[in-house]
Enzyme design. Sequence first.
Site, PDB file in Angstrom:
ATOM      1  N   LYS A 117      37.691  40.713  69.497  1.00 11.33           N
ATOM      2  CA  LYS A 117      36.785  39.600  69.812  1.00 11.33           C
ATOM      3  C   LYS A 117      37.506  38.489  70.590  1.00 11.33           C
ATOM      4  O   LYS A 117      36.905  37.828  71.428  1.00 11.33           O
ATOM      5  CB  LYS A 117      36.153  39.055  68.524  1.00 11.33           C
ATOM      6  CG  LYS A 117      35.249  40.067  67.817  1.00 11.33           C
ATOM      7  CD  LYS A 117      34.118  40.552  68.700  1.00 11.33           C
ATOM      8  CE  LYS A 117      33.131  41.464  67.993  1.00 11.33           C
ATOM      9  NZ  LYS A 117      32.060  41.945  68.879  1.00 11.33           N
TER      10      LYS A 117
ATOM     11  N   TYR B 241      39.589  43.852  64.564  1.00 11.80           N
ATOM     12  CA  TYR B 241      38.310  43.250  64.955  1.00 11.80           C
ATOM     13  C   TYR B 241      38.530  41.882  65.621  1.00 11.80           C
ATOM     14  O   TYR B 241      37.960  41.605  66.683  1.00 11.80           O
ATOM     15  CB  TYR B 241      37.441  43.120  63.704  1.00 11.80           C
ATOM     16  CG  TYR B 241      36.036  42.609  63.946  1.00 11.80           C
ATOM     17  CD1 TYR B 241      35.034  43.471  64.393  1.00 11.80           C
ATOM     18  CD2 TYR B 241      35.702  41.281  63.703  1.00 11.80           C
ATOM     19  CE1 TYR B 241      33.739  43.006  64.598  1.00 11.80           C
ATOM     20  CE2 TYR B 241      34.418  40.816  63.897  1.00 11.80           C
ATOM     21  CZ  TYR B 241      33.432  41.676  64.340  1.00 11.80           C
ATOM     22  OH  TYR B 241      32.162  41.208  64.551  1.00 11.80           O
TER      23      TYR B 241
HETATM   24  P1  NAP Z   1      25.327  46.520  63.223  1.00 13.72           P
HETATM   25  O1  NAP Z   1      24.028  46.250  62.576  1.00 13.72           O
HETATM   26  O2  NAP Z   1      26.348  47.334  62.516  1.00 13.72           O
HETATM   27  O3  NAP Z   1      25.041  47.124  64.677  1.00 13.72           O
HETATM   28  C1  NAP Z   1      26.070  47.572  65.496  1.00 13.72           C
HETATM   29  C2  NAP Z   1      25.475  48.129  66.765  1.00 13.72           C
HETATM   30  O4  NAP Z   1      26.542  48.580  67.617  1.00 13.72           O
HETATM   31  C3  NAP Z   1      24.564  49.323  66.496  1.00 13.72           C
HETATM   32  O5  NAP Z   1      23.371  49.163  67.224  1.00 13.72           O
HETATM   33  C4  NAP Z   1      25.366  50.505  67.028  1.00 13.72           C
HETATM   34  O6  NAP Z   1      24.567  51.529  67.618  1.00 13.72           O
HETATM   35  C5  NAP Z   1      26.188  49.848  68.122  1.00 13.72           C
HETATM   36  N1  NAP Z   1      27.361  50.682  68.431  1.00 13.72           N
HETATM   37  C6  NAP Z   1      28.415  50.974  67.637  1.00 13.72           C
HETATM   38  N2  NAP Z   1      29.249  51.817  68.257  1.00 13.72           N
HETATM   39  C7  NAP Z   1      28.719  52.053  69.484  1.00 13.72           C
HETATM   40  C8  NAP Z   1      29.114  52.838  70.587  1.00 13.72           C
HETATM   41  N3  NAP Z   1      30.259  53.542  70.577  1.00 13.72           N
HETATM   42  N4  NAP Z   1      28.322  52.865  71.697  1.00 13.72           N
HETATM   43  C9  NAP Z   1      27.157  52.165  71.714  1.00 13.72           C
HETATM   44  N5  NAP Z   1      26.739  51.399  70.705  1.00 13.72           N
HETATM   45  C10 NAP Z   1      27.503  51.347  69.593  1.00 13.72           C
HETATM   46  O7  NAP Z   1      26.088  45.152  63.550  1.00 13.72           O
HETATM   47  P2  NAP Z   1      25.574  43.709  63.989  1.00 13.72           P
HETATM   48  O8  NAP Z   1      25.926  42.787  62.897  1.00 13.72           O
HETATM   49  O9  NAP Z   1      24.180  43.758  64.502  1.00 13.72           O
HETATM   50  O10 NAP Z   1      26.596  43.398  65.181  1.00 13.72           O
HETATM   51  C11 NAP Z   1      26.221  43.293  66.544  1.00 13.72           C
HETATM   52  C12 NAP Z   1      27.344  42.595  67.296  1.00 13.72           C
HETATM   53  O11 NAP Z   1      27.533  41.266  66.781  1.00 13.72           O
HETATM   54  C13 NAP Z   1      28.701  43.278  67.164  1.00 13.72           C
HETATM   55  O12 NAP Z   1      29.411  43.182  68.378  1.00 13.72           O
HETATM   56  C14 NAP Z   1      29.390  42.469  66.098  1.00 13.72           C
HETATM   57  O13 NAP Z   1      30.791  42.562  66.179  1.00 13.72           O
HETATM   58  C15 NAP Z   1      28.885  41.084  66.425  1.00 13.72           C
HETATM   59  N6  NAP Z   1      28.983  40.127  65.328  1.00 13.72           N
HETATM   60  C16 NAP Z   1      28.297  40.304  64.180  1.00 13.72           C
HETATM   61  C17 NAP Z   1      28.429  39.363  63.165  1.00 13.72           C
HETATM   62  C18 NAP Z   1      27.685  39.475  61.852  1.00 13.72           C
HETATM   63  O14 NAP Z   1      27.902  38.628  60.982  1.00 13.72           O
HETATM   64  N7  NAP Z   1      26.814  40.440  61.665  1.00 13.72           N
HETATM   65  C19 NAP Z   1      29.279  38.256  63.338  1.00 13.72           C
HETATM   66  C20 NAP Z   1      29.968  38.099  64.523  1.00 13.72           C
HETATM   67  C21 NAP Z   1      29.810  39.042  65.522  1.00 13.72           C
HETATM   68  P3  NAP Z   1      24.217  52.922  66.849  1.00 13.72           P
HETATM   69  O15 NAP Z   1      23.763  52.543  65.463  1.00 13.72           O
HETATM   70  O16 NAP Z   1      23.151  53.512  67.702  1.00 13.72           O
HETATM   71  O17 NAP Z   1      25.476  53.725  66.843  1.00 13.72           O
END
Ligand code: NAP
Length: 247
Positions: A159, A155
């Site tokens: 990133k 991961y």
């Molecule tokens: P999440 O709730 O698990 O959502 C992940 C999203 O990615 C879902 O909408 C999912 O769509 C989509 N996704 C996964 N595989 C995919 C694919 N092959 N093609 C298209 N879409 C795909 O996670 P989140 O926390 O909202 O994270 C969103 C972003 O922020 C990510 O890039 C994550 O790495 C980043 N981020 C999050 C955090 C945190 O603390 N939450 C911190 C730093 C960075 P489906 O459900 O439709 O498959």
Amino acid sequence: MEQVRKTALVTGAGKGIGKAIALAFAKEGYNVVINYNGSKEAALQVEQEAHSLGVQAITVQADVCQEDQVEAMVHEVMETFGRIDVLVNNSGINKDGLLIRMSAEDFHKVIAVNLEGAFHCLKQVSRIMMKQRSGSIINMASVVGLIGNAGQANYSASKAGIIGLTKSAARELALRHIRVNAIAPGFIETDMTARLSEKDKTKMMEQIPLKTFGKPEDVANVCVALASEAFGYVTGQVLHVDGGMVM
Ligand code: NAP
């Protein structure tokens, strides 16, 4: 004369941070494209919410890892709206584990979604934006792409890769007035972080000067601001949205 509405394409917008971003752009008057991979019902709900904010919205299924699916998605968006002003590469997954136990498959999968997926979308959409001679691209990085994290070699690498991709694209596309930036969230409350143990959450909280976890809307608000004209002289940057975790 009626003003043409701008269009924002947000990947992974059925839930979590992506959902908040799509709705924040809709509130700002953008037509929105809600991309999803597996979460169809959730994506359709976001579409309804966006409609109720008075803008046009469509959902498009595409696995960002698959170049042909991304190409078809961008084609559909152009058929519907005729333009793409903002791309947010938000889709992401994690498959955590200690390095010595991590399978090559889990390493590749995370790179494929988080980094290659962003590359496919960036490539297809920048072609459109180059013709428009304008656009804003925002890639979702993470603070762990800057400082690393035990148990997240795949991961963190994805990133950190996003940050390199962002800076190279920013240099390549600047002459066409396309800005490319990254956002590095810290700990945001979504399904991705809900899986963590209470012990890990407590450890995380100790590292956050603002002493609170972030909400998806905290990231979404920065996204909308970054895409706006107010940030017209900002490109190739990584904005931390992390309560001061990484300074
Ligand atoms: P999440 O709730 O698990 O959502 C992940 C999203 O990615 C879902 O909408 C999912 O769509 C989509 N996704 C996964 N595989 C995919 C694919 N092959 N093609 C298209 N879409 C795909 O996670 P989140 O926390 O909202 O994270 C969103 C972003 O922020 C990510 O890039 C994550 O790495 C980043 N981020 C999050 C955090 C945190 O603390 N939450 C911190 C730093 C960075 P489906 O459900 O439709 O498959």
